[in-house]
Design an enzyme around this catalytic site. Sequence first.
Site, PDB file in Angstrom:
ATOM      1  N   LYS A  88       0.483   0.705  14.936  1.00  0.00           N
ATOM      2  CA  LYS A  88       1.854   0.613  15.452  1.00  0.00           C
ATOM      3  C   LYS A  88       2.117  -0.579  16.367  1.00  0.00           C
ATOM      4  CE  LYS A  88       3.497   4.058  13.425  1.00  0.00           C
ATOM      5  NZ  LYS A  88       4.067   3.565  12.202  1.00  0.00           N
TER       6      LYS A  88
ATOM      7  N   TYR B 216       3.557   7.098   9.754  1.00  0.00           N
ATOM      8  CA  TYR B 216       2.760   5.895   9.449  1.00  0.00           C
ATOM      9  C   TYR B 216       3.653   4.777   8.888  1.00  0.00           C
ATOM     10  CZ  TYR B 216      -1.472   3.299   8.331  1.00  0.00           C
ATOM     11  OH  TYR B 216      -2.470   2.348   8.297  1.00  0.00           O
TER      12      TYR B 216
ATOM     13  N   PRO C 282      -4.952   1.389  18.295  1.00  0.00           N
ATOM     14  CA  PRO C 282      -4.585   0.829  16.984  1.00  0.00           C
ATOM     15  C   PRO C 282      -4.683   1.800  15.806  1.00  0.00           C
ATOM     16  CG  PRO C 282      -6.700  -0.054  17.747  1.00  0.00           C
ATOM     17  CD  PRO C 282      -6.163   0.780  18.860  1.00  0.00           C
TER      18      PRO C 282
ATOM     19  N   HIS D 174       0.845  -1.192   0.000  1.00  0.00           N
ATOM     20  CA  HIS D 174       0.000   0.000   0.000  1.00  0.00           C
ATOM     21  C   HIS D 174       0.884   1.246   0.000  1.00  0.00           C
ATOM     22  CE1 HIS D 174      -4.172  -1.571   1.382  1.00  0.00           C
ATOM     23  NE2 HIS D 174      -3.591  -2.384   0.523  1.00  0.00           N
TER      24      HIS D 174
ATOM     25  N   TYR E 262      -9.593   6.045   6.512  1.00  0.00           N
ATOM     26  CA  TYR E 262      -9.763   6.493   7.904  1.00  0.00           C
ATOM     27  C   TYR E 262     -10.806   7.602   7.872  1.00  0.00           C
ATOM     28  CZ  TYR E 262      -5.539   4.065   9.445  1.00  0.00           C
ATOM     29  OH  TYR E 262      -4.609   3.105   9.763  1.00  0.00           O
TER      30      TYR E 262
HETATM   31  C1  LIG Z   1      -8.110  -6.715  20.193  1.00  0.00           C
HETATM   32  C2  LIG Z   1      -6.808  -6.175  19.648  1.00  0.00           C
HETATM   33  C3  LIG Z   1      -6.769  -5.581  18.378  1.00  0.00           C
HETATM   34  C4  LIG Z   1      -5.567  -5.071  17.876  1.00  0.00           C
HETATM   35  N1  LIG Z   1      -5.550  -4.483  16.634  1.00  0.00           N
HETATM   36  C5  LIG Z   1      -4.376  -3.988  16.168  1.00  0.00           C
HETATM   37  C6  LIG Z   1      -4.290  -3.349  14.915  1.00  0.00           C
HETATM   38  O1  LIG Z   1      -5.272  -3.227  14.205  1.00  0.00           O
HETATM   39  N2  LIG Z   1      -3.072  -2.865  14.519  1.00  0.00           N
HETATM   40  C7  LIG Z   1      -1.928  -2.999  15.295  1.00  0.00           C
HETATM   41  O2  LIG Z   1      -0.829  -2.594  14.901  1.00  0.00           O
HETATM   42  N3  LIG Z   1      -1.986  -3.586  16.469  1.00  0.00           N
HETATM   43  C8  LIG Z   1      -3.163  -4.089  16.922  1.00  0.00           C
HETATM   44  N4  LIG Z   1      -3.206  -4.688  18.115  1.00  0.00           N
HETATM   45  C9  LIG Z   1      -1.958  -4.812  18.822  1.00  0.00           C
HETATM   46  C10 LIG Z   1      -1.137  -5.988  18.317  1.00  0.00           C
HETATM   47  O3  LIG Z   1      -1.974  -7.073  18.035  1.00  0.00           O
HETATM   48  C11 LIG Z   1      -0.137  -6.305  19.407  1.00  0.00           C
HETATM   49  O4  LIG Z   1       0.717  -5.179  19.532  1.00  0.00           O
HETATM   50  C12 LIG Z   1       0.675  -7.557  19.147  1.00  0.00           C
HETATM   51  O5  LIG Z   1      -0.144  -8.691  19.236  1.00  0.00           O
HETATM   52  C13 LIG Z   1       1.797  -7.653  20.169  1.00  0.00           C
HETATM   53  O6  LIG Z   1       2.378  -8.917  20.108  1.00  0.00           O
HETATM   54  P1  LIG Z   1       2.981  -9.574  21.411  1.00  0.00           P
HETATM   55  O7  LIG Z   1       3.534 -10.867  20.940  1.00  0.00           O
HETATM   56  O8  LIG Z   1       3.892  -8.614  22.074  1.00  0.00           O
HETATM   57  O9  LIG Z   1       1.759  -9.782  22.404  1.00  0.00           O
HETATM   58  P2  LIG Z   1       0.499 -10.747  22.245  1.00  0.00           P
HETATM   59  O10 LIG Z   1       0.070 -10.837  20.838  1.00  0.00           O
HETATM   60  O11 LIG Z   1      -0.480 -10.291  23.262  1.00  0.00           O
HETATM   61  O12 LIG Z   1       1.062 -12.175  22.639  1.00  0.00           O
HETATM   62  C14 LIG Z   1       1.385 -12.497  23.975  1.00  0.00           C
HETATM   63  C15 LIG Z   1       1.315 -14.000  24.147  1.00  0.00           C
HETATM   64  O13 LIG Z   1       1.679 -14.325  25.479  1.00  0.00           O
HETATM   65  C16 LIG Z   1       0.754 -15.269  25.993  1.00  0.00           C
HETATM   66  N5  LIG Z   1       0.721 -15.138  27.451  1.00  0.00           N
HETATM   67  C17 LIG Z   1       0.098 -14.198  28.199  1.00  0.00           C
HETATM   68  N6  LIG Z   1       0.283 -14.428  29.500  1.00  0.00           N
HETATM   69  C18 LIG Z   1       1.059 -15.523  29.587  1.00  0.00           C
HETATM   70  C19 LIG Z   1       1.591 -16.238  30.673  1.00  0.00           C
HETATM   71  N7  LIG Z   1       1.353 -15.885  31.931  1.00  0.00           N
HETATM   72  N8  LIG Z   1       2.339 -17.339  30.410  1.00  0.00           N
HETATM   73  C20 LIG Z   1       2.592 -17.727  29.144  1.00  0.00           C
HETATM   74  N9  LIG Z   1       2.094 -17.078  28.061  1.00  0.00           N
HETATM   75  C21 LIG Z   1       1.345 -15.984  28.280  1.00  0.00           C
HETATM   76  C22 LIG Z   1      -0.556 -14.914  25.337  1.00  0.00           C
HETATM   77  O14 LIG Z   1      -1.465 -16.012  25.332  1.00  0.00           O
HETATM   78  C23 LIG Z   1      -0.095 -14.541  23.937  1.00  0.00           C
HETATM   79  O15 LIG Z   1      -0.060 -15.642  23.052  1.00  0.00           O
HETATM   80  C24 LIG Z   1      -4.388  -5.173  18.645  1.00  0.00           C
HETATM   81  C25 LIG Z   1      -4.423  -5.771  19.912  1.00  0.00           C
HETATM   82  C26 LIG Z   1      -5.620  -6.256  20.425  1.00  0.00           C
HETATM   83  C27 LIG Z   1      -5.643  -6.881  21.823  1.00  0.00           C
END
Ligand SMILES: Cc1cc2nc3c(=O)[nH]c(=O)nc-3n(C[C@H](O)[C@H](O)[C@H](O)COP(=O)(O)OP(=O)(O)OC[C@H]3O[C@@H](n4cnc5c(N)ncnc54)[C@H](O)[C@@H]3O)c2cc1C
Length: 391
Positions: free
Chosen positions: A296, A384, A292, A72, A200
């Site tokens: 980022k 962005y 979101p 994009h 947007y």
């Molecule tokens: C509903 C939602 C919508 C989103 N939409 C967007 C978007 O449109 N654009 C964007 O950029 N970002 C978005 N985000 C943010 C983006 O998805 C996150 O920044 C990204 O998932 C971060 O990845 P992570 O691996 O750090 O954390 P997570 O994806 O949260 O992964 C963490 C992992 O750790 C595991 N975990 C948690 N606690 C424990 C524990 N005690 N022991 C072992 N494992 C554990 C969880 O099950 C999970 O699998 C969104 C987030 C949410 C919640």
Amino acid sequence: MRVQVAIIGAGPSGLLLGALLHKAGVDAVIVEQRSADYVLGRIRAGVLEKVTVDLLQEAGVADRLLAEGLVHDGIELSFGGARHRIDFEALTGKHVTVYGQTEVTRDLMHAREAACLQTIYEAADVAPHGFDGTHPTVTYRKDGVAHTIACDFIAGCDGYHGISRASVPPASLKTYERIYPFGWLGVLSDTPPVSPELIYSNHERGFALCSMRSMTRSRYYVQCSLDDKVEAWSDDAFWDELRRRLDRAAAETLVTGPSIEKSIAPLGSFVAEPMRFGRLLLAGDAAHRVPPTGAKGLNLATADVGYLARALAEHYAERSDAGLDTYSQRCLRRIWRAERFSWWFTGLMHRFPETGEFGRKMQAAELDYLVNSTAASTALAENYVGLPLEG
Ligand SMILES: Cc1cc2nc3c(=O)[nH]c(=O)nc-3n(C[C@H](O)[C@H](O)[C@H](O)COP(=O)(O)OP(=O)(O)OC[C@H]3O[C@@H](n4cnc5c(N)ncnc54)[C@H](O)[C@@H]3O)c2cc1C
């Protein structure tokens, strides 16, 4: 079990860290509290910055992303009944790639499986210990049996609600938080996107976003009240509300269909400082959250992991802790810039009932300035598309 790095969490941060460490010859295990299917079932981000694409390539898991991801070159801002394009390619020479977080996770899981790397799913009571000293451990229970992993470092990649940050003594941590007074109601549908680029929309009824995961799968959002319940929103009610918040051409061409996922996400900004506590290092949502709007969250998470993987590889290959010592500082500079952008873009595009008519006029004036000033459009585009990793 003994490994060099124990990773808590198999979201994108933990899986990417595992893949990059494997490439660097560092041995790691991932402990995840949920099942692989549950992790894959979470519908989240979809816009990847270059930094994320580059890191996935470095990890050797970008073949499908490069073949199927949608490049994009810009986004559209909709307000006052018309759409205005922000041309990233012309303003910055850069673009973003649309490819779902679920697909990124799936590719990382497959690569991990193919390389026979261990991920312990459905681990209960996961906990990090002893990270202040030189012999940290991670304990967990699996099928009722207690296990201990001895390691050199623990990577806390367990998201906003994880145990890693919660295990740090409160006095060692400073947190900053802002909760927004609304959420996003999101619908995923197997329908073609209403437009080839993201729209947007700032509308008096509230914000709307037209996004996508592919040319046959769309992701749409409308700003909603925190009191709203997903069950109370029928598909028809959602499509009607979305149409009302779009310009006429978009509303008329919108293809609707049954939702295959529908959820409400609250919006918040959060940062925990620092991100290193002895031999425990936080990465991704475990340390920060952004609304979101600026796309980022996932990109910040992968950038943290890029710095962390390099720092750990340097520790083992060169016996240098320079990368580990500067990890927090490097990540936080980038994080605060993304926090600022996400806060600003959220403020510009959403309806804040408390700011009243004056607030709406300020938004209209700023949007007018934004689309008519090259400097302002460039600032939006630069933020962005994102920054490269420093160093
Ligand atoms: C509903 C939602 C919508 C989103 N939409 C967007 C978007 O449109 N654009 C964007 O950029 N970002 C978005 N985000 C943010 C983006 O998805 C996150 O920044 C990204 O998932 C971060 O990845 P992570 O691996 O750090 O954390 P997570 O994806 O949260 O992964 C963490 C992992 O750790 C595991 N975990 C948690 N606690 C424990 C524990 N005690 N022991 C072992 N494992 C554990 C969880 O099950 C999970 O699998 C969104 C987030 C949410 C919640």
